[in-house]
Design an enzyme around this catalytic site. Structure first.
Site, mmCIF file in Angstrom:
data_model
loop_
_atom_site.group_PDB
_atom_site.id
_atom_site.type_symbol
_atom_site.label_atom_id
_atom_site.label_comp_id
_atom_site.label_asym_id
_atom_site.label_seq_id
_atom_site.Cartn_x
_atom_site.Cartn_y
_atom_site.Cartn_z
ATOM 1 N N GLU A 6 86.300 22.776 -49.288
ATOM 2 C CA GLU A 6 87.625 23.482 -49.052
ATOM 3 C C GLU A 6 88.733 22.687 -49.850
ATOM 4 O O GLU A 6 89.680 22.011 -49.309
ATOM 5 C CB GLU A 6 87.815 23.635 -47.753
ATOM 6 N N GLU B 37 80.159 27.992 -44.087
ATOM 7 C CA GLU B 37 80.854 27.815 -42.836
ATOM 8 C C GLU B 37 81.309 29.352 -42.388
ATOM 9 O O GLU B 37 81.723 30.374 -43.283
ATOM 10 C CB GLU B 37 82.112 27.180 -42.611
HETATM 11 C C1 BGC Z 1 86.728 23.727 -42.124
HETATM 12 C C2 BGC Z 1 86.318 23.024 -40.679
HETATM 13 C C3 BGC Z 1 87.150 23.685 -39.606
HETATM 14 C C4 BGC Z 1 86.752 24.924 -39.516
HETATM 15 C C5 BGC Z 1 87.734 25.957 -38.744
HETATM 16 C C6 BGC Z 1 87.043 25.204 -42.072
HETATM 17 O O1 BGC Z 1 88.420 25.290 -42.899
HETATM 18 O O2 BGC Z 1 85.877 23.344 -42.966
HETATM 19 O O3 BGC Z 1 86.280 21.738 -40.850
HETATM 20 O O4 BGC Z 1 86.815 23.011 -38.464
HETATM 21 O O5 BGC Z 1 87.442 25.891 -40.813
HETATM 22 O O6 BGC Z 1 89.150 25.630 -38.806
#
Ligand code: BGC
Length: 471
Positions: free
Chosen positions: A171, A378
């Site tokens: 990110e 994610e």
């Molecule tokens: C990040 C994580 C974070 C998740 C939720 C993403 O932006 O890679 O580290 O915990 O979002 O906020």
């Protein structure tokens, strides 16, 4: 909702958020230790000091993954565990020493993951920059491309026999957030410096990619990107067309997400400012018109390095905004506008709107624009989960959230986008950066007082879903 047998199911975590043990076995401080402990800018002032104590409990956590049935595990390694820096560089440049005990930990972890028949996917940088490197300018210093490449060299030489999938940076827009005040190191800078930092991050990515490829010839390399993931406000052809126009337009980030000059562009829907350099070897032409002399200095060879060939695109997706035809507010001349969410919109504990369609059109757009296999690296939601009197964690809302998002993802796949896998964020409740331990993203509940792990109902739901899809 069937993704086919070849689709990969996984979970994702990050070093600083789960490992704890921030000062054992020679580990050095990171920008996050400083941000939490010294500057007290996170809700929890101890930061990741203990977190989920994964450093000592990794076997139990791998066992949880094994029982879950995931084929892949996305995790990150802490640079500050495997390299140590002194503060006497002078003019000699940065020469860290290797910390064997740090490598030993990742040896133990990776071997354990492999024994569980899970493929480890390593993210090399998930925000926990050694503090000494921040003192040397961090991402403001172009030299960081060498610091991160040296680290990638160490990691790939050491682990490349067992790890084949690597992600360079997690990110970039959020790393930039560290220079917009809301992430570590918590600085604020001006637009010219933002653009310079983005260029430096892209150079880091390119240089790391080059090193990984040279050391592990059979590797698959990508990075994990993020940003708002917009979607058409309706299925009407004019809204879908407006969405595509918005995505093509560099300035499409809605004003609500642009609290500071330029930041909306980078945190918003602007995919191309980061990704065109990587996949096409050039910044979008429009960027030069908008930013003029604020654009970074591009040296000979920079764009070639930045656009080193990648094998896949990783996208982290949480939320987006609806885009409709017409320029309702008169702000846009491009024939689209974003529709603000009304009061009482559906949100997660993080107050992020629930927008399942973000996994449909946006992912399809990314695939069509760059033609790389896509992995959702994610996706997930936070809640205020608790272990109830019956000993269970009833997080039906997380099941509902994940099902809705995955249904939309399957539609993008059916339309022909080459989507190859999904990593749920996250395996465990963990240290959620600025929000500390107040937001729980895990499918496994962690009692931070006892470190007891309790799989939530979503864990069992995800387990069934994986089993059905792998049949
Ligand atoms: C990040 C994580 C974070 C998740 C939720 C993403 O932006 O890679 O580290 O915990 O979002 O906020």
């Amino acid at each position: 909702m069937n993704f086919g047998k070849d689709f990969l199911w996984g979970v994702a975590t990050a070093s600083y958020q789960i490992e704890g043990a921030t000062d054992v076995d020679g580990k050095q401080e990171t920008v996050w230790d400083d941000f939490c402990l010294q500057s007290r800018k996170s809700i929890d002032h101890f930061g990741g000091t203990v977190a989920c104590d994964h450093y000592h409990r990794y076997k139990e956590d791998v066992e949880l993954m094994k029982n879950l049935g995931v084929q892949v595990y996305r995790f990150s390694t802490a640079m500050s565990r495997v390299l140590t820096y002194d503060n006497s560089y002078g003019n000699t440049g940065v020469k860290p020493a290797v910390n064997q005990k740090g490598l030993d930990f990742y040896d133990r972890l990776i071997d354990c993951v492999l024994e569980a028949d899970i493929d480890p996917w390593m993210t090399l940088y998930h925000w926990d920059l050694p503090l000494e490197l921040e003192r040397m300018g961090g991402f403001r210093n172009r030299e960081i491309m060498y610091w991160l490449a040296d680290y990638a060299d160490l990691m790939t030489r050491h682990f490349g026999d067992r790890v084949k999938h690597f992600m360079t940076l997690n990110e970039m827009p959020c790393i930039l957030g560290g220079y917009q005040g809301w992430m570590a190191p918590g600085l604020t800078i001006n637009l010219r410096e933002y653009l310079n930092i983005i260029h430096n991050m892209l150079l880091c990515h390119g240089n790391m990619t080059k090193v990984i490829r040279a050391n592990v010839q059979d590797s698959k390399i990508g990075f994990a990107h993020c940003g708002l993931a917009p979607f058409p406000a309706s299925e009407k052809p004019e809204d879908i067309a407006a969405f595509n126009r918005a995505m093509d337009c560099l300035e499409s980030a809605p004003a609500d997400y642009a609290p500071q000059e330029g930041s909306g562009l980078f945190f918003g829907s602007s995919l191309q400012y980061y990704c065109d350099p990587i996949y096409k070897g050039e910044y979008p032409a429009k960027a030069f018109e908008i930013f003029k002399d604020k654009m970074p200095l591009i040296k000979d060879g920079d764009m070639e390095l930045i656009s080193e060939e990648l094998d896949f695109h990783g996208q982290n997706v949480y939320q987006g905004c609806p885009i409709a035809a017409g320029s309702a507010d008169g702000k846009s001349s491009e024939g689209f506008h974003n529709i603000p969410f009304g009061q009482g919109k559906d949100i997660t504990a993080a107050k992020w709107p629930i927008t399942p369609k973000s996994l449909n059109y946006f992912i399809e757009y990314i695939y069509n624009r760059y033609k790389k296999p896509v992995y959702i690296t994610e996706n997930g939601c936070s809640g205020a989960d608790l272990v109830c009197l019956d000993g269970k964690v009833h997080d039906e809302y997380r099941i509902d959230f994940t099902q809705r998002y995955l249904e939309e993802l399957s539609k993008a796949k059916e339309k022909g986008a080459d989507i190859r896998g999904y990593f749920h964020w996250s395996l465990l409740d963990n240290f959620e950066w600025k929000s500390g331990y107040n937001e729980r993203f895990g499918i496994v509940h962690v009692d931070y007082q006892t470190q007891k792990r309790t799989p939530k109902e979503s864990y069992y739901w995800y387990k069934d879903l994986i089993a059905q899809n792998r049949k």
